[in-house]
Design a protein around this motif. Structure first.
Motif, PDB file in Angstrom:
ATOM      1  N   MET A  71       0.618  -1.554  -0.035  1.00 59.41           N
ATOM      2  CA  MET A  71      -0.147   0.156   0.173  1.00 59.41           C
ATOM      3  C   MET A  71       0.802   1.323   0.072  1.00 59.41           C
ATOM      4  O   MET A  71       1.974   1.441   0.220  1.00 59.41           O
ATOM      5  N   THR A  72       0.220   1.887  -1.058  1.00 60.12           N
ATOM      6  CA  THR A  72       1.278   2.884  -0.009  1.00 60.12           C
ATOM      7  C   THR A  72       0.493   4.155   1.108  1.00 60.12           C
ATOM      8  O   THR A  72      -0.281   4.247   1.621  1.00 60.12           O
ATOM      9  N   ASP A  73       1.296   4.638   1.425  1.00 60.85           N
ATOM     10  CA  ASP A  73       1.016   5.064   3.122  1.00 60.85           C
ATOM     11  C   ASP A  73       1.145   6.389   3.407  1.00 60.85           C
ATOM     12  O   ASP A  73       0.758   6.982   3.828  1.00 60.85           O
ATOM     13  N   ARG A  74       1.514   7.272   2.192  1.00 58.03           N
ATOM     14  CA  ARG A  74       1.627   9.147   2.261  1.00 58.03           C
ATOM     15  C   ARG A  74      -0.168   9.295   1.713  1.00 58.03           C
ATOM     16  O   ARG A  74       0.403   9.098   0.352  1.00 58.03           O
ATOM     17  N   VAL A  75      -0.671   8.894   1.925  1.00 56.09           N
ATOM     18  CA  VAL A  75      -1.799   9.375   1.636  1.00 56.09           C
ATOM     19  C   VAL A  75      -2.424  11.357   1.499  1.00 56.09           C
ATOM     20  O   VAL A  75      -2.544  11.265   2.457  1.00 56.09           O
ATOM     21  N   LEU A  76      -2.675  11.409   0.450  1.00 52.46           N
ATOM     22  CA  LEU A  76      -3.341  12.987   0.163  1.00 52.46           C
ATOM     23  C   LEU A  76      -4.843  12.326   0.414  1.00 52.46           C
ATOM     24  O   LEU A  76      -5.419  11.356   0.556  1.00 52.46           O
ATOM     25  N   TYR A  77      -5.767  13.747   1.254  1.00 54.31           N
ATOM     26  CA  TYR A  77      -6.376  13.591   1.636  1.00 54.31           C
ATOM     27  C   TYR A  77      -7.917  14.746   1.333  1.00 54.31           C
ATOM     28  O   TYR A  77      -7.012  16.442   1.240  1.00 54.31           O
ATOM     29  N   ARG A  97      -7.277  10.598  -8.838  1.00 53.25           N
ATOM     30  CA  ARG A  97      -8.187  10.502  -9.805  1.00 53.25           C
ATOM     31  C   ARG A  97      -9.915  10.688  -8.178  1.00 53.25           C
ATOM     32  O   ARG A  97     -10.720  10.654  -8.570  1.00 53.25           O
ATOM     33  N   ARG A  98      -9.202  10.733  -6.984  1.00 49.13           N
ATOM     34  CA  ARG A  98     -10.361  10.654  -5.641  1.00 49.13           C
ATOM     35  C   ARG A  98      -8.871  11.300  -4.833  1.00 49.13           C
ATOM     36  O   ARG A  98      -7.321  10.993  -4.863  1.00 49.13           O
ATOM     37  N   LEU A  99     -10.079  10.591  -3.533  1.00 46.02           N
ATOM     38  CA  LEU A  99      -9.064  11.733  -2.066  1.00 46.02           C
ATOM     39  C   LEU A  99     -10.353  10.903  -1.275  1.00 46.02           C
ATOM     40  O   LEU A  99     -11.252  11.260  -1.671  1.00 46.02           O
ATOM     41  N   PRO A 100      -9.478  10.440   0.079  1.00 47.67           N
ATOM     42  CA  PRO A 100     -10.348  10.155   1.098  1.00 47.67           C
ATOM     43  C   PRO A 100     -10.843  11.635   1.411  1.00 47.67           C
ATOM     44  O   PRO A 100      -9.923  12.202   1.074  1.00 47.67           O
ATOM     45  N   VAL A 101     -11.736  11.302   2.163  1.00 45.47           N
ATOM     46  CA  VAL A 101     -12.576  12.541   3.025  1.00 45.47           C
ATOM     47  C   VAL A 101     -12.142  12.574   4.004  1.00 45.47           C
ATOM     48  O   VAL A 101     -12.838  11.501   5.038  1.00 45.47           O
ATOM     49  N   LEU A 102     -11.998  13.277   5.343  1.00 48.52           N
ATOM     50  CA  LEU A 102     -11.982  12.937   6.706  1.00 48.52           C
ATOM     51  C   LEU A 102     -12.725  13.983   6.787  1.00 48.52           C
ATOM     52  O   LEU A 102     -12.725  14.744   6.625  1.00 48.52           O
ATOM     53  N   SER A 103     -13.162  13.243   8.637  1.00 46.44           N
ATOM     54  CA  SER A 103     -13.483  14.938   9.217  1.00 46.44           C
ATOM     55  C   SER A 103     -12.195  15.496   9.884  1.00 46.44           C
ATOM     56  O   SER A 103     -11.779  15.413  10.293  1.00 46.44           O
TER      57      SER A 103
END
Length: 138
Positions: A71-77, A97-103
């Motif tokens: 996995m990639t552990d440097r994640v854009l969000y 193409r996609r980004l995780p969304v965080l609170s």
């Protein structure tokens, strides 16, 4: 308009100790090409179908290898209260193409993808993001 207004809330997750085989099957069954990796509701990585092939199979790993090995552990969000115009620029700039969304508490709450921008947001957001991502194929 905010990211929370257009994001996909039903997100499939993998645990870091899921196997490549489990990830591949989940991607196949859900017809998706990537999955966030989380411990509880904390985002710790991201894995794509390309990661499974290039970092996994091509390096000789078996289907029983743990996701945390590829996995990639440097994640854009982005955050759920970010403006979609800013997120579209971020997607374009980083050519993703996609980004995780965080609170704001850094809990995973969704995913925002180019498709969400294209179908649920003003045209300008999708155009900017798609133009940036398209630079990958030129």
């Amino acid at each position: 308009m905010l990211v929370r207004d257009i994001m996909t809330r039903d997100v499939r997750l993998l645990a870091p100790h899921s196997t490549l085989r489990e990830a591949a099957r989940q991607m196949r069954d859900d017809n998706i090409g990537s999955l966030p990796v989380a411990e509880g509701d904390r985002l710790v990585g991201y894995v794509t179908d390309r990661d499974l092939v290039v970092r996994g199979l091509a390096e000789g790993f078996s289907g029983d290898t743990y996701i945390h090995d590829v996995m990639t552990d440097r994640v854009l969000y982005c955050f759920e209260d970010d403006d979609i115009e800013d997120v579209a620029l971020n997607i374009a700039h980083n050519q993703v193409r996609r980004l995780p969304v965080l609170s704001r508490e850094k809990r995973l709450v969704g995913i925002v993808a180019l498709g969400d921008l294209a179908t649920k947001a003003p045209d300008l957001s999708a155009e900017e993001a798609l133009e940036g991502v398209s630079k990958l194929t030129r």
